[in-house]
Design an enzyme around this catalytic site. Structure first.
Site, PDB file in Angstrom:
ATOM      1  N   TYR A 146      13.822  -2.287   5.634  1.00  0.00           N
ATOM      2  CA  TYR A 146      12.949  -2.370   4.443  1.00  0.00           C
ATOM      3  C   TYR A 146      13.708  -2.882   3.225  1.00  0.00           C
ATOM      4  O   TYR A 146      13.168  -3.638   2.415  1.00  0.00           O
ATOM      5  CB  TYR A 146      12.323  -1.006   4.131  1.00  0.00           C
ATOM      6  CG  TYR A 146      11.175  -0.667   5.058  1.00  0.00           C
ATOM      7  CD1 TYR A 146       9.952  -1.319   4.927  1.00  0.00           C
ATOM      8  CD2 TYR A 146      11.315   0.267   6.065  1.00  0.00           C
ATOM      9  CE1 TYR A 146       8.903  -1.029   5.778  1.00  0.00           C
ATOM     10  CE2 TYR A 146      10.273   0.564   6.926  1.00  0.00           C
ATOM     11  CZ  TYR A 146       9.070  -0.087   6.788  1.00  0.00           C
ATOM     12  OH  TYR A 146       8.033   0.183   7.627  1.00  0.00           O
TER      13      TYR A 146
ATOM     14  N   ASP B  43       7.649  10.299   2.468  1.00  0.00           N
ATOM     15  CA  ASP B  43       7.792   9.028   3.163  1.00  0.00           C
ATOM     16  C   ASP B  43       9.261   8.696   3.344  1.00  0.00           C
ATOM     17  O   ASP B  43      10.100   9.135   2.550  1.00  0.00           O
ATOM     18  CB  ASP B  43       7.096   7.894   2.402  1.00  0.00           C
ATOM     19  CG  ASP B  43       6.760   6.753   3.342  1.00  0.00           C
ATOM     20  OD1 ASP B  43       5.680   6.766   3.945  1.00  0.00           O
ATOM     21  OD2 ASP B  43       7.618   5.861   3.522  1.00  0.00           O
TER      22      ASP B  43
ATOM     23  N   ARG C 289      -6.159  12.009  -2.234  1.00  0.00           N
ATOM     24  CA  ARG C 289      -5.837  10.619  -2.589  1.00  0.00           C
ATOM     25  C   ARG C 289      -6.708  10.116  -3.735  1.00  0.00           C
ATOM     26  O   ARG C 289      -6.257   9.318  -4.559  1.00  0.00           O
ATOM     27  CB  ARG C 289      -5.989   9.704  -1.366  1.00  0.00           C
ATOM     28  CG  ARG C 289      -4.831   9.732  -0.420  1.00  0.00           C
ATOM     29  CD  ARG C 289      -3.603   9.024  -0.986  1.00  0.00           C
ATOM     30  NE  ARG C 289      -3.490   7.642  -0.549  1.00  0.00           N
ATOM     31  CZ  ARG C 289      -3.468   6.601  -1.329  1.00  0.00           C
ATOM     32  NH1 ARG C 289      -3.586   6.758  -2.622  1.00  0.00           N
ATOM     33  NH2 ARG C 289      -3.348   5.385  -0.854  1.00  0.00           N
TER      34      ARG C 289
ATOM     35  N   ARG D 243       2.505  11.831  11.659  1.00  0.00           N
ATOM     36  CA  ARG D 243       1.424  11.380  10.764  1.00  0.00           C
ATOM     37  C   ARG D 243       0.212  12.307  10.798  1.00  0.00           C
ATOM     38  O   ARG D 243      -0.902  11.878  10.528  1.00  0.00           O
ATOM     39  CB  ARG D 243       0.971   9.956  11.102  1.00  0.00           C
ATOM     40  CG  ARG D 243       2.057   8.929  11.012  1.00  0.00           C
ATOM     41  CD  ARG D 243       2.311   8.575   9.572  1.00  0.00           C
ATOM     42  NE  ARG D 243       3.250   7.461   9.523  1.00  0.00           N
ATOM     43  CZ  ARG D 243       3.227   6.526   8.605  1.00  0.00           C
ATOM     44  NH1 ARG D 243       2.319   6.553   7.669  1.00  0.00           N
ATOM     45  NH2 ARG D 243       4.127   5.578   8.605  1.00  0.00           N
TER      46      ARG D 243
ATOM     47  N   ARG E 222      -4.214  10.317   6.724  1.00  0.00           N
ATOM     48  CA  ARG E 222      -5.519   9.710   6.515  1.00  0.00           C
ATOM     49  C   ARG E 222      -6.619  10.129   7.474  1.00  0.00           C
ATOM     50  O   ARG E 222      -7.772   9.843   7.230  1.00  0.00           O
ATOM     51  CB  ARG E 222      -5.351   8.191   6.513  1.00  0.00           C
ATOM     52  CG  ARG E 222      -4.515   7.737   5.325  1.00  0.00           C
ATOM     53  CD  ARG E 222      -4.041   6.306   5.463  1.00  0.00           C
ATOM     54  NE  ARG E 222      -3.069   6.210   6.539  1.00  0.00           N
ATOM     55  CZ  ARG E 222      -2.495   5.076   6.908  1.00  0.00           C
ATOM     56  NH1 ARG E 222      -2.820   3.951   6.304  1.00  0.00           N
ATOM     57  NH2 ARG E 222      -1.621   5.061   7.885  1.00  0.00           N
TER      58      ARG E 222
HETATM   59  O1  1CP Z   1       2.312  13.758   8.707  1.00  0.00           O
HETATM   60  C1  1CP Z   1       3.349  13.093   8.552  1.00  0.00           C
HETATM   61  O2  1CP Z   1       3.893  12.476   9.469  1.00  0.00           O
HETATM   62  C2  1CP Z   1       4.050  13.177   7.199  1.00  0.00           C
HETATM   63  C3  1CP Z   1       4.043  12.065   6.388  1.00  0.00           C
HETATM   64  C4  1CP Z   1       4.706  10.726   6.666  1.00  0.00           C
HETATM   65  C5  1CP Z   1       5.817  10.339   7.448  1.00  0.00           C
HETATM   66  C6  1CP Z   1       6.619  11.173   8.420  1.00  0.00           C
HETATM   67  C7  1CP Z   1       4.281   9.583   5.965  1.00  0.00           C
HETATM   68  C8  1CP Z   1       3.133   9.539   5.036  1.00  0.00           C
HETATM   69  N1  1CP Z   1       5.133   8.555   6.263  1.00  0.00           N
HETATM   70  C9  1CP Z   1       6.059   8.969   7.175  1.00  0.00           C
HETATM   71  C10 1CP Z   1       7.186   8.205   7.724  1.00  0.00           C
HETATM   72  C11 1CP Z   1       7.187   6.730   7.655  1.00  0.00           C
HETATM   73  N2  1CP Z   1       6.832   5.922   6.600  1.00  0.00           N
HETATM   74  C12 1CP Z   1       7.677   5.887   8.685  1.00  0.00           C
HETATM   75  C13 1CP Z   1       8.284   6.388   9.952  1.00  0.00           C
HETATM   76  C14 1CP Z   1       7.271   6.837  10.921  1.00  0.00           C
HETATM   77  C15 1CP Z   1       6.476   5.753  11.591  1.00  0.00           C
HETATM   78  O3  1CP Z   1       7.092   4.876  12.217  1.00  0.00           O
HETATM   79  O4  1CP Z   1       5.255   5.832  11.505  1.00  0.00           O
HETATM   80  C16 1CP Z   1       7.568   4.556   8.245  1.00  0.00           C
HETATM   81  C17 1CP Z   1       7.956   3.300   8.990  1.00  0.00           C
HETATM   82  C18 1CP Z   1       7.033   4.582   6.928  1.00  0.00           C
HETATM   83  C19 1CP Z   1       6.808   3.429   6.020  1.00  0.00           C
HETATM   84  C20 1CP Z   1       5.402   3.346   5.543  1.00  0.00           C
HETATM   85  N3  1CP Z   1       4.773   4.305   4.835  1.00  0.00           N
HETATM   86  C21 1CP Z   1       4.491   2.280   5.722  1.00  0.00           C
HETATM   87  C22 1CP Z   1       4.808   0.947   6.354  1.00  0.00           C
HETATM   88  C23 1CP Z   1       4.670   0.831   7.799  1.00  0.00           C
HETATM   89  C24 1CP Z   1       4.994  -0.619   8.163  1.00  0.00           C
HETATM   90  O5  1CP Z   1       4.298  -1.098   9.083  1.00  0.00           O
HETATM   91  O6  1CP Z   1       5.903  -1.228   7.593  1.00  0.00           O
HETATM   92  C25 1CP Z   1       3.270   2.645   5.134  1.00  0.00           C
HETATM   93  C26 1CP Z   1       1.998   1.855   5.089  1.00  0.00           C
HETATM   94  C27 1CP Z   1       3.466   3.939   4.580  1.00  0.00           C
HETATM   95  C28 1CP Z   1       2.485   4.720   3.777  1.00  0.00           C
HETATM   96  C29 1CP Z   1       2.179   6.088   4.210  1.00  0.00           C
HETATM   97  N4  1CP Z   1       3.111   7.076   4.450  1.00  0.00           N
HETATM   98  C30 1CP Z   1       2.491   8.243   4.776  1.00  0.00           C
HETATM   99  C31 1CP Z   1       1.072   7.993   4.739  1.00  0.00           C
HETATM  100  C32 1CP Z   1       0.005   9.007   5.021  1.00  0.00           C
HETATM  101  C33 1CP Z   1       0.904   6.644   4.378  1.00  0.00           C
HETATM  102  C34 1CP Z   1      -0.398   5.925   4.138  1.00  0.00           C
HETATM  103  C35 1CP Z   1      -0.686   5.908   2.700  1.00  0.00           C
HETATM  104  C36 1CP Z   1      -2.108   6.187   2.409  1.00  0.00           C
HETATM  105  O7  1CP Z   1      -2.909   5.278   2.612  1.00  0.00           O
HETATM  106  O8  1CP Z   1      -2.462   7.300   1.977  1.00  0.00           O
END
Ligand code: 1CP
Length: 340
Positions: free
Chosen positions: A150, A74, A37, A24, A28
């Site tokens: 999911y 994602d 964004r 991540r 953000r």
């Molecule tokens: O820098 C990085 O890691 C690259 C971008 C990245 C990755 C690897 C994002 C961007 N998402 C992910 C993977 C991801 N997405 C996972 C696996 C990693 C982890 O466990 O953290 C999961 C579970 C998700 C699903 C997801 N995406 C959720 C839900 C989480 C939940 O509790 O159910 C959410 C809220 C997101 C949105 C998201 N994805 C990425 C970002 C920066 C964001 C936030 C969106 C925003 O507000 O801009």
């Protein structure tokens, strides 16, 4: 390549220092990301616009000095590619319009192919070009079980009881869905490699809510299939979050590296995962503390893992309200560390 220490460490080779990146990191916590964004309607528009995804991917390399870029995307690209549309709600997470509950639902979704994720392919190509060999580019996907969770729940959940109900009440159906997700994920990751991803990580974010028995029936075998296919092409990192209870079975995965969350003791991981490169595992919440604390905890982690077969990282993604200055301090601390 100017800085390939992540790739060398992932292959188990010796490196002049420990490589470091963060899950991540492209997101953000960074000022440029927040600006990007503001320019788009929603999260998906950002993911689907290669120029913007590329910009978000490279920002942490410039600002934080990490040893790798991870493509801004994602894990939910896969369910969408299979035919399940979702919305990403601000600070609430994903919501799917339709969920998978029956065999008919499973039959109605497709095994995804390149045309369904072409925007990721384009983003990877562009990012490789823009990175200009500065650091390696990481591709990724969710594990089949995490994607299954999911698809059946339709959103995030604390218990994932809907997803787990299917495992116990209709295991054959669960396996049919997991198989379809796995076939899609193998194609998706191969496309990522062809487009320029030099290493891939499989995120099993929800592995830890299963029992060892169900983990080894419903999650691990599908991660293993992906590892078997992808490790022929590039180094593979598996992240079985919260599932170290199955360490002995995880050790048999045909992958180069295992990413560990902060609940895992480094010495125990070395013992139970012989031969594997280890990645992790600082609690991201350490980065809320003052610099002296961050430094002490990071040094302790580096001492415990040792400088060989190791990639420094957090135990999970960095939280959006962690000060960027502390994040940078963590990266610099790893890079300046001299092992004794
Ligand atoms: O820098 C990085 O890691 C690259 C971008 C990245 C990755 C690897 C994002 C961007 N998402 C992910 C993977 C991801 N997405 C996972 C696996 C990693 C982890 O466990 O953290 C999961 C579970 C998700 C699903 C997801 N995406 C959720 C839900 C989480 C939940 O509790 O159910 C959410 C809220 C997101 C949105 C998201 N994805 C990425 C970002 C920066 C964001 C936030 C969106 C925003 O507000 O801009």
């Amino acid at each position: 390549m100017k800085n390939d220490i992540l790739l060398r460490a992932a292959r188990g080779e010796e490196t002049e220092r420990v490589p470091v990146w963060m899950m991540r990191q492209a997101g953000r916590i960074l000022p440029g990301y927040r600006k990007i964004r503001e320019r788009v309607k929603d999260f998906q528009e950002l993911v689907k616009t290669p120029e913007l995804a590329c910009e978000a991917t490279i920002e942490p390399v410039n600002l934080l000095g990490v040893d790798a870029a991870i493509i801004f995307s994602d894990i939910l690209v896969v369910p969408e590619a299979m035919g399940l549309d979702y919305q990403m709600l601000e600070s609430r997470g994903p919501i799917f319009e339709k969920t998978i509950q029956t065999q008919k639902d499973i039959d109605s979704i497709r095994i995804g192919s390149t045309e369904n994720w072409n925007y990721v392919v384009e983003a990877l190509k562009l990012t490789r070009k823009e990175l200009n060999e500065r650091v390696p580019l990481i591709g990724f996907a969710g594990s089949p079980w995490t994607i299954f969770a999911y698809m059946t729940e339709g959103k995030g959940s604390k218990t994932f009881s809907v997803a787990k109900r299917m495992l116990y009440s209709n295991p054959e159906m669960a396996h049919a869905l997991l198989d379809k997700i796995t076939q899609t994920t193998v194609k998706y990751l191969k496309d990522q490699v062809n487009a320029g991803a030099q290493i891939v990580q499989i995120f099993d974010s929800w592995g830890g809510i299963l029992s060892p028995e169900s983990y080894e029936e419903f999650s691990l075998p599908y991660i293993a299939k992906i590892c078997d296919e992808l490790s022929k092409l590039v180094p593979v990192i598996a992240f079985p979050k919260g599932a170290f209870f199955s360490a002995k079975a995880i050790a048999k995965l045909n992958c180069n590296a295992i990413s560990l969350d902060w609940t895992v003791d480094p010495a125990e991981a070395r013992q139970l995962l012989p031969g594997k490169v280890l990645q992790g595992n600082l609690d991201p919440c350490v980065l809320y503390a003052e610099h002296a604390v961050i430094k002490a905890k990071t040094h302790k982690m580096l001492e415990q893992f040792g400088s060989k077969k190791y990639i420094a990282n957090l135990g999970h993604g960095v939280y959006p309200d962690i000060p960027m200055d502390n994040v940078k301090f963590f990266i610099d601390t790893v890079k300046q560390y001299q092992s004794k």
